[in-house]
Each structure stands twice: as C-alpha cells, then as structure tokens.
Design a protein around this motif. Sequence first.
Motif: not given
Length: 392
Positions: A71-92
């Motif tokens: 939905s956003v058009t001008t802002a970028r988004i961010a997520t917080l994740n543990r240093a765990v591959r599955e967290d990274v995969r889900l966030a992306l």
Amino acid sequence: MSNERKSDLRRISIFDSTLRDGEQAPGNAMLPEQKLEIAMAIEALGVDVIETGFPSSSPADFAATKLIAESVTTARIATLNRAVREDVRLALEAGGTDDHHLQIMATGSETHLRFKRGISQSEAQAEVIDAIKYGKSLGAKHITLGVEDASRGSDALLRPLIEESLAAGADAVAFADTTGCATPDEYGAQVARVKSWMGDAILSTHCHEDLGLSLANALAGIQAGADEVQATLAGIGERAGNTSLEELIAVLTYKGEQFGARTTARAEGLYDAFQILRRSIGLQVPRNKAIFGVNAFATQAGIHQAGMLRDPITYEYIEPHRFGRERSMLVGRHSGRSILRFLFEQLELPMNDSVIDDLYEEYIANRTNGECVSMSELRGIITDKLSAGVSA
C-alpha cells in the motif's frame, strides 16, 4: 529559519517504529487493518521508513507487513527479525526485497550474552553474519544490523560485530539504548565511536525513555553523526516508551539549526495520525504531554492569559496550528479578571468594574477541584446574566 538555510543542514532520516516497538508494549496490540490505517497516516507525514512488525512472531504481523508493503508509495518498510534464517525468509516473503529494510537483531552486550542468550560472543556474531548473508542470497537490498542493548556493550564486542556485519552485506546499523540507561553524553560518545567504524553506512538511533532521556539521547546521537532516528507516535513502546516522533519533529522544526540537522517530515497531520492511533489502541491522553497532551496548548493561569490576550508569543513558543492543534484558554480559579475584560470587549459591552468583580467572584474565584469552563461558555454566561437584568 529560511528555506535556504534549512537546505544547508544535514537531512535526518526518520524511521517510525510505532507499529513494531510501539505495539509490543502491553495494551497496544493492533489488527492488521488498524496497522494499515496508521501506516498510511504516518506515510502522509513524509517519514522515510515505517516498521511494520515482526513477521515471524504471528500471522497478524505477517499479514500487516504484506498489507502495508503493498500500500505505501513513498515510505519504505522495515521488519524486525531474529538472526534466524526462517525469520529472514518469512520477512522477505511478506515485505519483498526492494523497498524493505530487513532488520536483523544482534546481541549487543555482555550482559545479554550471559544472562539472556547463554552463548559466546563468537557464536552470537556467527549467527548474525549467517542471517545477513542468507538475506542477501534471497535478494534483500537493504539490511540493518539492529544491535540490542548496544549502549551497555563494550567496544571489544561491538566493533567486530558491526564491521563484520557490514562486510557481510548490511548497509545500516541501529544502535539501541534498549534499557534507556544512557545519558546524552554517554550515548553521543558511543555513537561517535561507532560512526567512525562504519564508513558510508547509515547509523540509526533507537532510544528508550526509562530515564526520561530518549529524545535527548537521540539528539545527542544526531550531533555525534547519526543519520537516522527511530521514533514512535506519542513515544509508545516497551516500558516507558521510545523517542517521540512528534517531539523529534518539533525540535528539528524549531531548533534544527542548533543541531545542524533538518527533517522533511511534516508537523501537519501529526495530531490526526495520533488520533487514529489513540482510537485503535484505546490510548489515554495525559494532560501534560508535549504536542499531544490535553493541556499542551491550553492555559487557565491569569498571569499567562493576560499576556497571551495581547500576543500569544508571550507564552506560546510552539505554534499549535503547525501540529493540527488549537489554542485553548480555559477559565478556572487561577484565571484573573483580564479574561472577563477581554470578553466584554469582544461582546462590545461597556466596561463596568463592579459587574466584572461580581462575575469574577461568582464564576472564577470560587471554582474548585480543577474545574474549568471554556471562553465560549463564559461568554454565554455573561450574555445570559446581562440579558437577565445585570446592569452594565
């Protein structure tokens, strides 16, 4: 300050964490649709980055991240994740790879290594490097090393962690005063040292309010070279909260030259965004909160009102209209006769000290328990009294 002088100042990026750190505090849970509404109001302010949540923590955070990213058009988004591959995969998967700041949490103090994690410094660093490299392999364009409890970490822990993370592909570091224990001098000195290790990478502050210093620390960070500030609407967040977005914008709007910094985020719309947040989480508004407080632009003290009736600048440094607020003069037992004389002038009534004294004794001097009336209510009282036969 002129626009030309403002443009000479260093532009500070604003990273909003209302929907992540703000939501983590007890009582602040939001539905994905509520997060989207708040995110759109925050984007309209012109902030640079909106943190959507912790996608691996719940289906709701995953859904919110996906909704906001689409939905956003001008802002970028961010997520917080543990240093765990599955967290990274889900966030992306939820937020995509392009305009998404993938934040990977790192253990930033010996205290946390020992008592929270129970692992060695080398183990903690290895897991972070692996997560960063994994994120890069999945196409992540922006990766932030989020260093938890960094303000209590030693340089011997922090420097190799930061330098190796940047070498692995991170392009930003969030330096967190997670427990709110730092003073501005301490935090500013740490930020200056960390910045000297980082080259061109972005350094972001993330400060908590436990000692009431989150904004002061963020400003000290700016003066020490930080490029970005993480903040939340109304300062909501873990325990006592975070750097307040509205207070940060106010300081950079009015005092930016003093800090050599500016923001392109707008003050207008802040109060509307706060109202959406307040309704969403049932947030009670304190009387004395800067910018958003019930009394932030209200006064009942007669000595103040006497000056403000001549010119608001006498007691009003921050202009309420710039923040979507209105000036309010309330009449209570600390108000004087000046407010009555002002209303008589407005109503084009002849001055009569005897009548003014009577009205003062009946409707102002004897008010108790903090009870106030508005100027419009008092105007109505005067009109009714005089029309009922009080001679002027």
